[in-house]
Design a protein around this motif. Sequence first.
Motif, PDB file in Angstrom:
ATOM      1  N   LEU A 362       0.832  -1.208   0.000  1.00 34.24           N
ATOM      2  CA  LEU A 362       0.000   0.000   0.000  1.00 34.24           C
ATOM      3  C   LEU A 362       0.865   1.257   0.000  1.00 34.24           C
ATOM      4  O   LEU A 362       0.583   2.222  -0.730  1.00 34.24           O
ATOM      5  CB  LEU A 362      -0.921  -0.012   1.223  1.00 34.24           C
ATOM      6  CG  LEU A 362      -1.972  -1.121   1.274  1.00 34.24           C
ATOM      7  CD1 LEU A 362      -2.859  -0.941   2.504  1.00 34.24           C
ATOM      8  CD2 LEU A 362      -2.830  -1.135   0.013  1.00 34.24           C
ATOM      9  N   LEU A 363       1.921   1.284   0.833  1.00 34.87           N
ATOM     10  CA  LEU A 363       2.766   2.475   0.906  1.00 34.87           C
ATOM     11  C   LEU A 363       3.545   2.671  -0.382  1.00 34.87           C
ATOM     12  O   LEU A 363       3.757   3.809  -0.837  1.00 34.87           O
ATOM     13  CB  LEU A 363       3.714   2.355   2.103  1.00 34.87           C
ATOM     14  CG  LEU A 363       4.514   3.617   2.459  1.00 34.87           C
ATOM     15  CD1 LEU A 363       3.580   4.801   2.684  1.00 34.87           C
ATOM     16  CD2 LEU A 363       5.366   3.376   3.691  1.00 34.87           C
ATOM     17  N   SER A 364       3.971   1.574  -1.019  1.00 35.35           N
ATOM     18  CA  SER A 364       4.680   1.675  -2.295  1.00 35.35           C
ATOM     19  C   SER A 364       3.777   2.307  -3.353  1.00 35.35           C
ATOM     20  O   SER A 364       4.210   3.201  -4.108  1.00 35.35           O
ATOM     21  CB  SER A 364       5.135   0.290  -2.737  1.00 35.35           C
ATOM     22  OG  SER A 364       5.708   0.336  -4.031  1.00 35.35           O
ATOM     23  N   ASN A 365       2.511   1.851  -3.432  1.00 31.41           N
ATOM     24  CA  ASN A 365       1.576   2.451  -4.384  1.00 31.41           C
ATOM     25  C   ASN A 365       1.338   3.924  -4.075  1.00 31.41           C
ATOM     26  O   ASN A 365       1.236   4.760  -4.990  1.00 31.41           O
ATOM     27  CB  ASN A 365       0.250   1.698  -4.362  1.00 31.41           C
ATOM     28  CG  ASN A 365       0.349   0.342  -5.037  1.00 31.41           C
ATOM     29  OD1 ASN A 365       1.289   0.089  -5.799  1.00 31.41           O
ATOM     30  ND2 ASN A 365      -0.596  -0.539  -4.749  1.00 31.41           N
ATOM     31  N   VAL A 431      -2.469  -8.137  -1.024  1.00 32.59           N
ATOM     32  CA  VAL A 431      -3.034  -7.461   0.154  1.00 32.59           C
ATOM     33  C   VAL A 431      -4.368  -8.101   0.540  1.00 32.59           C
ATOM     34  O   VAL A 431      -4.625  -8.398   1.716  1.00 32.59           O
ATOM     35  CB  VAL A 431      -3.218  -5.956  -0.137  1.00 32.59           C
ATOM     36  CG1 VAL A 431      -4.012  -5.284   0.990  1.00 32.59           C
ATOM     37  CG2 VAL A 431      -1.862  -5.283  -0.290  1.00 32.59           C
ATOM     38  N   ARG A 432      -5.239  -8.320  -0.437  1.00 30.88           N
ATOM     39  CA  ARG A 432      -6.531  -8.924  -0.133  1.00 30.88           C
ATOM     40  C   ARG A 432      -6.373 -10.354   0.391  1.00 30.88           C
ATOM     41  O   ARG A 432      -7.067 -10.758   1.341  1.00 30.88           O
ATOM     42  CB  ARG A 432      -7.421  -8.939  -1.376  1.00 30.88           C
ATOM     43  CG  ARG A 432      -8.815  -9.497  -1.092  1.00 30.88           C
ATOM     44  CD  ARG A 432      -9.721  -9.417  -2.289  1.00 30.88           C
ATOM     45  NE  ARG A 432      -9.245 -10.247  -3.384  1.00 30.88           N
ATOM     46  CZ  ARG A 432      -9.890 -10.404  -4.551  1.00 30.88           C
ATOM     47  NH1 ARG A 432     -11.029  -9.769  -4.749  1.00 30.88           N
ATOM     48  NH2 ARG A 432      -9.391 -11.163  -5.509  1.00 30.88           N
ATOM     49  N   SER A 433      -5.453 -11.140  -0.180  1.00 28.50           N
ATOM     50  CA  SER A 433      -5.238 -12.505   0.300  1.00 28.50           C
ATOM     51  C   SER A 433      -4.725 -12.504   1.732  1.00 28.50           C
ATOM     52  O   SER A 433      -5.136 -13.348   2.551  1.00 28.50           O
ATOM     53  CB  SER A 433      -4.251 -13.229  -0.617  1.00 28.50           C
ATOM     54  OG  SER A 433      -4.771 -13.370  -1.919  1.00 28.50           O
ATOM     55  N   ILE A 434      -3.851 -11.573   2.050  1.00 25.10           N
ATOM     56  CA  ILE A 434      -3.339 -11.479   3.426  1.00 25.10           C
ATOM     57  C   ILE A 434      -4.476 -11.145   4.388  1.00 25.10           C
ATOM     58  O   ILE A 434      -4.586 -11.732   5.471  1.00 25.10           O
ATOM     59  CB  ILE A 434      -2.213 -10.430   3.500  1.00 25.10           C
ATOM     60  CG1 ILE A 434      -0.971 -10.937   2.767  1.00 25.10           C
ATOM     61  CG2 ILE A 434      -1.880 -10.102   4.955  1.00 25.10           C
ATOM     62  CD1 ILE A 434       0.141  -9.920   2.657  1.00 25.10           C
TER      63      ILE A 434
END
Length: 460
Positions: A362-365, A431-434
Amino acid sequence: MRTSSLSMRLGLTVSLMGAGLVLLLATLAYLALTHELEKLARKGLESKMEQIQHSLAQGLDAHAIRARPHSLMDLVIGHDNFYLTIVGTAPDETVLLSIGAKPQEPLLTSFSPRETLGYLNWADSNGNGVLSASSLMRLASGERVRVLLSLDRRDDHALLSAYLRATVIALPMLLILIGMGAWWLVQRGLAPLKQFSHVAAKVTTQDLTHRLSVGNLPQELGELAQGFNVMLDRLDAGVQQLSQFSDDLAHELRAPLTNLMGKAQVTLSRQRPPEAYKAVLESNTEELERLGRIVSDMLFLAQVSHPAARASFIAVSLADEAHRVMELFALSAEDKQLTLTLNGDAQVQGDRLMIQRALSNLLSNAIRHTPAGSNISLLVEACGDNVSVSVSNPGPGIEVQHLPHLFERFYRVDSSRARTEGGTGLGLAIVRSIMTLHQGQAEVRSLPGGFTLFRLVFPG
């Protein structure tokens, strides 16, 4: 050993239960009939003894009983099954009156006299059942006599024998009818199960569209059919997702492989200077690195999709993990003159490295899409029974039509730009899988030209 069918087992069980119930009812009916016949016999003897008592009290003495027994004979004659004997109470126990052909003298010794009415069941020389009643009665003269009245129960025993014969004859037929009825009912009750086998026989990996009709099924089978349909829905969705994923993966891998092969073939088509070979190798290395990231992300997705990954969950501080991720991206943010801020803290149960991976994506995006000189905010807060960590940033935003698809594998808002920047299209899918593994969810809100907010919601 071959296992019997369910209908056969149920039919036999119901038949055996029905047979046992019929036998029990037949036995209870026999006992009830025996009891009622005994009750009626005793009631008849008691009534006759009361009449005899009344006659004896009407001025009869021992001599009158011998001389004028008409009133007593009227009570017994006409009833072929009654036998009356009156005996004096003198030491010799003289028989004053005997009416009937059945000898009762043997009872005089085995049936002791008493004031109250007593009963005795016995059998005569022919084996016929007899019920006798005995009592001491007082005459008008004051002396006492012993009255013995017997009832031949041959008719009662004949009735019981007829009942037993009828039961023995009817019982096999009745059991056969019960068995046939049980088999028919079981076949009818289990008929809807054939629908399960028909649907199961049609289901294949190529065709998962068949479903069970739950409209006319019993409640128990309806619930089973509903669960069966839900299972097929999940399988269908999984197969469709796997098929789509395979297509997307083939598409994603085909582009870099085509580039690699094309550049290699063009380069080898003629003699070139060493600098040209070096440039092609450097370009191919970038493509290979991108392929390596795709494979790495695919392996990570397979890892987080396995339920066993939950075994390593521990208490994790979201603020500490967010702070570590911010330190990793500090140089990237500094290059774009971005400010990273963090507020709040809370603990959740989870895998520390996976939570770091989700926050990193998320932070990279956010860093990639935030204008220079802006601020990216990370916020950890409690939301009712849940705990969330959000990453928000200003920027161009995301169009509404893209929001429902952002967490799909290989989905890109701007495909060409994402590939140029080195993205694999799997970051948000990871992210969603996590979050699914942590029994939480990933959310996104965005206003074009305003801000974008991604939030990870964990169960409290």
